[in-house]
Scaffold this motif. Sequence first.
Motif, short mmCIF file in Angstrom:
data_model
loop_
_atom_site.label_atom_id
_atom_site.label_comp_id
_atom_site.label_asym_id
_atom_site.label_seq_id
_atom_site.Cartn_x
_atom_site.Cartn_y
_atom_site.Cartn_z
N LEU A 285 0.83 -1.21 0.00
CA LEU A 285 0.00 0.00 0.00
C LEU A 285 0.87 1.26 0.00
CD1 LEU A 285 -2.83 -1.01 2.51
CD2 LEU A 285 -3.10 -0.51 0.08
N ALA A 286 1.93 1.26 0.79
CA ALA A 286 2.84 2.41 0.84
C ALA A 286 3.53 2.62 -0.51
CB ALA A 286 3.87 2.21 1.95
N GLU A 287 3.96 1.53 -1.14
CA GLU A 287 4.61 1.63 -2.45
C GLU A 287 3.63 2.16 -3.50
OE1 GLU A 287 7.46 1.22 -5.56
OE2 GLU A 287 7.54 1.51 -3.39
N LEU A 288 2.39 1.69 -3.42
CA LEU A 288 1.38 2.16 -4.35
C LEU A 288 1.14 3.66 -4.20
CD1 LEU A 288 -0.69 1.37 -6.52
CD2 LEU A 288 -2.33 0.95 -4.68
N ASP A 289 1.06 4.12 -2.97
CA ASP A 289 0.89 5.55 -2.72
C ASP A 289 2.09 6.35 -3.24
OD1 ASP A 289 -1.52 5.05 -1.53
OD2 ASP A 289 -0.73 5.05 0.52
N ARG A 290 3.29 5.81 -3.05
CA ARG A 290 4.49 6.51 -3.53
C ARG A 290 4.49 6.62 -5.04
NH1 ARG A 290 9.09 5.94 -5.83
NH2 ARG A 290 8.70 3.74 -6.27
N VAL A 291 4.12 5.55 -5.73
CA VAL A 291 4.09 5.57 -7.19
C VAL A 291 3.05 6.57 -7.69
CG1 VAL A 291 3.55 4.21 -9.24
CG2 VAL A 291 4.95 3.22 -7.42
N GLU A 292 1.89 6.59 -7.06
CA GLU A 292 0.84 7.54 -7.46
C GLU A 292 1.29 8.98 -7.24
OE1 GLU A 292 -3.21 4.90 -6.72
OE2 GLU A 292 -2.49 6.27 -5.17
N ALA A 293 1.96 9.23 -6.10
CA ALA A 293 2.46 10.58 -5.82
C ALA A 293 3.54 10.98 -6.81
CB ALA A 293 3.00 10.64 -4.39
N GLU A 294 4.39 10.03 -7.19
CA GLU A 294 5.44 10.31 -8.16
C GLU A 294 4.86 10.66 -9.52
OE1 GLU A 294 9.41 8.10 -10.05
OE2 GLU A 294 8.23 7.14 -8.48
N ILE A 295 3.84 9.94 -9.93
CA ILE A 295 3.18 10.23 -11.21
C ILE A 295 2.57 11.63 -11.19
CG2 ILE A 295 1.22 9.60 -12.67
CD1 ILE A 295 1.75 6.69 -11.93
N ALA A 296 1.86 11.96 -10.12
CA ALA A 296 1.22 13.27 -10.02
C ALA A 296 2.26 14.39 -9.98
CB ALA A 296 0.35 13.32 -8.77
N HIS A 297 3.37 14.16 -9.26
CA HIS A 297 4.41 15.19 -9.13
C HIS A 297 5.09 15.45 -10.47
CE1 HIS A 297 7.45 17.62 -7.18
NE2 HIS A 297 8.39 16.90 -7.76
N ARG A 298 5.46 14.41 -11.17
CA ARG A 298 6.12 14.58 -12.46
C ARG A 298 5.20 15.26 -13.47
NH1 ARG A 298 9.52 9.06 -13.88
NH2 ARG A 298 10.95 9.13 -12.11
N THR A 299 3.97 14.82 -13.50
CA THR A 299 3.02 15.41 -14.44
C THR A 299 2.81 16.89 -14.15
OG1 THR A 299 1.88 13.28 -14.63
CG2 THR A 299 0.68 15.24 -15.36
N GLY A 300 2.68 17.24 -12.88
CA GLY A 300 2.48 18.64 -12.51
C GLY A 300 3.68 19.51 -12.85
N GLU A 301 4.88 19.03 -12.57
CA GLU A 301 6.10 19.80 -12.85
C GLU A 301 6.26 20.05 -14.35
OE1 GLU A 301 9.48 17.89 -11.16
OE2 GLU A 301 9.41 19.13 -9.36
#
Length: 240
Positions: free
Chosen positions: A161-177
Amino acid sequence: MRTHSALLVLALSVPVLAAAAQDTRGTEKKLQQIKRELKGVAQERRQIETQRGSASQQLRAADEQVGQTDRSLQQTQSKIQTEKSSLSQLRVRQARMRDTLKGARVELAMLLRAADRQGPAGPLKSLLARDRVEDTQRLLTYHAYLEKARAARIRDLTAKLAELDRVEAEIAHRTGELTTAQRAQAAQLAQLQRDREQRAVLVAQLDAKYKDRAAREQALGRDAKALEQLLAKLRIAAAK
């Protein structure tokens, strides 16, 4: 008789000399006016030439800025394409993790249901129903294994679950930047292009003014030269 003739010639020549003198003064006055205008036009042309040089230099600088920003925007767009590929790979990982997580939840639910069916006194009842020590030992080992497996699955589930949250946050962060950078560079490029167009218009206007003043300067120079030649002839004629 000779004196009378000389006086007659002198009387006739006075109006001619007066007219020649008047023509000379008029020509000199006109020549001075043309020279003053020529001086002013030449000074104006030099000022415009300086302004045109400065504006041309600024236009070249604007061209360089537009080119540099355009290259940066293209690099960002290329990076976005690369990141999209990376994001696709991350989403594949995400989908796999969801499947694994779903399976882990099913297994955990099965373990919990098995424990619930036995109830709190299940292991004790089983122990009392056994006649041999070996059976009792095997049953205790089995229940200990179930407890360890249950705890391991819970830890594994939490980690996934923690890894899944990290991957989702990474996707959102890269897309936003990347989106923010692309918008900023596109806006900067549009502004630089507008500034460049304004500078190009200014250079064209100054170039037209320079050509007009240069042509006027040449025309005045020709007029001044012609008047100087005429004035020289008038002076020669007046001296005769």
